[in-house]
Design a protein around this motif. Structure first.
Motif, short mmCIF file in Angstrom:
data_model
loop_
_atom_site.label_atom_id
_atom_site.label_comp_id
_atom_site.label_asym_id
_atom_site.label_seq_id
_atom_site.Cartn_x
_atom_site.Cartn_y
_atom_site.Cartn_z
N LEU A 186 -22.94 86.77 7.48
CA LEU A 186 -24.33 86.84 6.99
C LEU A 186 -24.48 88.02 6.04
O LEU A 186 -23.79 89.02 6.18
CB LEU A 186 -25.29 86.98 8.18
N PRO A 187 -25.40 87.94 5.07
CA PRO A 187 -25.55 89.03 4.11
C PRO A 187 -26.09 90.29 4.77
O PRO A 187 -26.97 90.23 5.62
CB PRO A 187 -26.57 88.46 3.10
N GLY A 188 -25.50 91.43 4.43
CA GLY A 188 -25.99 92.72 4.90
C GLY A 188 -25.49 93.10 6.29
O GLY A 188 -25.90 94.11 6.83
N ILE A 189 -24.61 92.29 6.90
CA ILE A 189 -24.06 92.64 8.21
C ILE A 189 -22.56 92.89 8.07
O ILE A 189 -21.82 92.01 7.67
CB ILE A 189 -24.33 91.52 9.24
N PHE A 244 -21.44 86.27 12.55
CA PHE A 244 -22.46 87.24 12.13
C PHE A 244 -22.00 88.04 10.92
O PHE A 244 -22.81 88.38 10.05
CB PHE A 244 -22.84 88.18 13.28
#
Lengths: 200, 200
Positions: free
Chosen positions: B19-22, B16
């Motif tokens: 993933l972008p933005g996490i 996770f």
């Protein structure tokens, strides 16, 4: 006019939106990332989810997450069995471990008392803790609950419940966070820091 | 001391986090959410990822994402075939669609010229656009690229490339965002708004 995406993409955006902390824009960004990601990256995520759902379980002793029960901490003969640190969630175990200041055992309650969300003492993993306290080994219970309304209520409840058992019951110190600024401390925190002052 | 999680949970947190933005905290929160989620919710996410990777492709005509090529927009006989709106990414198509102000076709470049990231005109989906412009039907190309350095560079490049073809080439208006405050507008935006002033 097409104002929503085609079936499969929209279903993926919806599935990511349902996760905590991901809004619609973030979910769209992740969905497009998955689209252009390699099949390997996509299957890594798929396999990781599938594996966690298949393998990970809760420790029968302390309630922590683990792949084998009892968990590595409960099973470790080097841990100090005279102290149990009570936390709300399994992730709090990792936070306490990261301090490298604690060598005892844990007990995960699985939440905190919250009348607004209909969570009472009966919904928490308390009976197993009482079982564990029957062992003469345990000499101290540290209540390490979140310093918010629910955590405070749970701390009060637990300390009243455990007090008569003749075991030392302690709680984490309240005060100024290290590296913070006195000017920006809220008055309750500053008040607690004053009340809990120590000789310098 | 266990300072990282057991195998499977840590692998899910890592997947996770990628993933972008996490970030790491968000990934941990999502991983624990997956852990306590129903098997149904978990398999919904797994199925959605698998389905998108299996089914979703790019439209052979415009480069938009779709499950069948040509995409629903290219295949729609009610769309105005005399205008093509050029955007950077497939998600920008949805942004323009949401305005409900546009009834023409799209062309997705797949990025913008960015020398720092080694993206030049040859990396963009330009040849297919030139092919489409050979049709006598097309009378206008709207360059709807992001109003940042890379988008501006691409707009300049595209307008020079398409200018000699005798087709009208337009670009989105720059100016103050609706609902914003003059006081907080940056000087470049305000300058553009002044330069582009209209009769009231």
């Amino acid at each position: 006019m097409a104002l929503a995406y085609d079936g499969a993409i929209q279903r993926l955006i919806d599935a990511f939106s349902a996760l905590p902390g991901i809004g619609p824009k973030g979910a769209q960004r992740i969905a497009f990332h998955m689209l252009s990601a390699s099949d390997e990256e996509a299957s890594q995520l798929v396999d990781a989810i599938t594996e966690v759902k298949a393998k990970v379980r809760f420790c029968d002793v302390c309630g922590n997450v683990c792949e084998s029960s009892p968990c590595p901490i409960c099973a470790d003969p080097r841990r100090d069995r005279s102290v149990i640190c009570v936390v709300e969630e399994a992730k709090d175990v990792m936070s306490v471990e990261r301090t490298r200041e604690y060598r005892g055992l844990y007990h995960v309650l699985g939440g905190a008392i919250n009348p607004m969300a209909n969570v009472g003492p009966a919904d928490l993993n308390i009976p197993k803790l009482l079982d564990r306290l029957k062992s003469a080994e345990v000499q101290e219970v540290i209540l390490a609950l979140d310093p918010n309304i629910e955590g405070e209520a749970t701390t009060t409840y637990m300390s009243r419940l455990l007090g008569p058992l003749g075991i030392r019951v302690t709680r984490l110190a309240s005060g100024l966070p290290v590296g913070s600024d006195l000017e920006y401390a809220d008055e309750i925190t500053l008040g607690r820091a004053l009340a809990g002052r120590r000789d310098a």
